[in-house]
Write an enzyme that holds these catalytic residues in place. Sequence first.
Site, PDB file in Angstrom:
ATOM      1  N   ASP A  40       0.961  -1.493  -0.051  1.00 43.02           N
ATOM      2  CA  ASP A  40       0.347   0.311   0.257  1.00 43.02           C
ATOM      3  C   ASP A  40       0.940   1.340   0.275  1.00 43.02           C
ATOM      4  O   ASP A  40       2.149   1.197   0.559  1.00 43.02           O
ATOM      5  CB  ASP A  40      -0.726  -0.015   1.268  1.00 43.02           C
ATOM      6  N   HIS A  57       2.973   3.151  -9.029  1.00 43.92           N
ATOM      7  CA  HIS A  57       2.685   1.815  -8.763  1.00 43.92           C
ATOM      8  C   HIS A  57       3.873   1.178  -9.748  1.00 43.92           C
ATOM      9  O   HIS A  57       4.512   0.089  -9.347  1.00 43.92           O
ATOM     10  CB  HIS A  57       1.532   1.178  -9.886  1.00 43.92           C
ATOM     11  N   LEU A 151      10.653 -21.457  -2.982  1.00 45.02           N
ATOM     12  CA  LEU A 151       9.484 -19.976  -2.022  1.00 45.02           C
ATOM     13  C   LEU A 151       8.409 -20.386  -3.237  1.00 45.02           C
ATOM     14  O   LEU A 151       8.293 -20.380  -3.738  1.00 45.02           O
ATOM     15  CB  LEU A 151      10.115 -18.367  -2.373  1.00 45.02           C
TER      16      LEU A 151
HETATM   17  C1  FPP Z   1      -2.403   0.003  -2.914  1.00 50.22           C
HETATM   18  O1  FPP Z   1      -1.122   1.061  -3.509  1.00 50.22           O
HETATM   19  C2  FPP Z   1      -1.376  -0.879  -4.374  1.00 50.22           C
HETATM   20  C3  FPP Z   1      -2.467  -1.385  -5.349  1.00 50.22           C
HETATM   21  C4  FPP Z   1      -3.539  -1.294  -5.295  1.00 50.22           C
HETATM   22  C5  FPP Z   1      -1.652  -1.833  -6.694  1.00 50.22           C
HETATM   23  C6  FPP Z   1      -0.121  -2.733  -6.188  1.00 50.22           C
HETATM   24  C7  FPP Z   1       0.523  -2.772  -7.000  1.00 50.22           C
HETATM   25  C8  FPP Z   1       1.965  -2.670  -7.832  1.00 50.22           C
HETATM   26  C9  FPP Z   1       3.450  -2.640  -6.103  1.00 50.22           C
HETATM   27  C10 FPP Z   1       2.417  -2.929  -8.668  1.00 50.22           C
HETATM   28  C11 FPP Z   1       1.957  -3.987  -9.489  1.00 50.22           C
HETATM   29  C12 FPP Z   1       1.914  -5.347  -9.019  1.00 50.22           C
HETATM   30  C13 FPP Z   1       3.045  -6.141  -9.599  1.00 50.22           C
HETATM   31  C14 FPP Z   1       2.631  -7.663  -9.318  1.00 50.22           C
HETATM   32  C15 FPP Z   1       3.393  -6.583 -10.828  1.00 50.22           C
HETATM   33  P1  FPP Z   1      -2.583   2.600  -3.786  1.00 50.22           P
HETATM   34  O2  FPP Z   1      -2.878   3.092  -4.888  1.00 50.22           O
HETATM   35  O3  FPP Z   1      -3.719   2.299  -2.882  1.00 50.22           O
HETATM   36  O4  FPP Z   1      -1.629   3.843  -2.479  1.00 50.22           O
HETATM   37  P2  FPP Z   1      -2.572   4.896  -2.152  1.00 50.22           P
HETATM   38  O5  FPP Z   1      -3.531   4.409  -1.298  1.00 50.22           O
HETATM   39  O6  FPP Z   1      -1.245   5.645  -1.075  1.00 50.22           O
HETATM   40  O7  FPP Z   1      -3.466   5.826  -2.990  1.00 50.22           O
END
Ligand code: FPP
Length: 262
Positions: A40, A57, A151
């Site tokens: 997150d 991201h 893993l």
């Molecule tokens: C939450 O942060 C994160 C996500 C919904 C996506 C997580 C994805 C990645 C780390 C990259 C892609 C994944 C893979 C498997 C290659 P948020 O965007 O909700 O953050 P915020 O709460 O600050 O808005």
Amino acid sequence: MLKKLVNLWRGNKDFNQDEAFLRSALDLSRLPRHVAIIMDGNGRWAHRRGMPRAYGHRAGVESLREVVRTSAELGLDVLTVYAFSTENWKRPQEEVDILMDLLVEYLHKEIDELCTNNISVRAIGRIKDLPLSAREALAVAWQRSKDNTGLTLNIALNYGGRTELVEAVKSIGVEVSKGNLDPGDIDEKIISDYLYTAGQPDPDILIRPSGDYRVSNFLLWQLAYTEFWLTTVMWPDFRRIHLLQAMVDFQRRDRRFGGLKK
Ligand code: FPP
């Protein structure tokens, strides 16, 4: 050594930043078997830099790479990362598309290294509702890595803990209606066997970066006795050192599973 341990226990930043010290404080025979992470904070991280959410991201993928590599090096059994929830479809289509593209790119770029490191890749969630490109990339990654014995990397995609339980209940209901299962025999083991994580140990530790204190519909059944490790570090800043901090901290927890201290 004792002074260092006291400093670590007090959360002294300098000592927490000392990777060599954290490695020496870590008892490799008592590592968690299963680590779960809610990745997150990507959006806020990007926003603070005046950049679009996609920038966050993309940076989050770097953190994922480092954490996967470190988890394999440490010899963990399972790493589960929350990449896309059943609720994330509510985001603008452009962001959904970017997340799916990043997943495909990650799998294409990393599959060789994942296999070299003996890592198997699995997707958990309602995979059939993902775009074709994502399903194909996941199928290739699974096919290529399924025989690896190190893993297991579970990527939670279109994942929701409640949906997972609903699907499990439906499947169990089918077995009952066919006469293959007596309702009186349904127990915790049977329910676990119908979850996406069937056959895997429950997470020992859940890591949530970014300063939010929520479970967000993640592994609702499996987290029953999981230790939580929360940090204000945003996921794109999360590095190997933070994973080591979490591991050392985990080893100081007193896990009683509802019983009494031995
Ligand atoms: C939450 O942060 C994160 C996500 C919904 C996506 C997580 C994805 C990645 C780390 C990259 C892609 C994944 C893979 C498997 C290659 P948020 O965007 O909700 O953050 P915020 O709460 O600050 O808005």
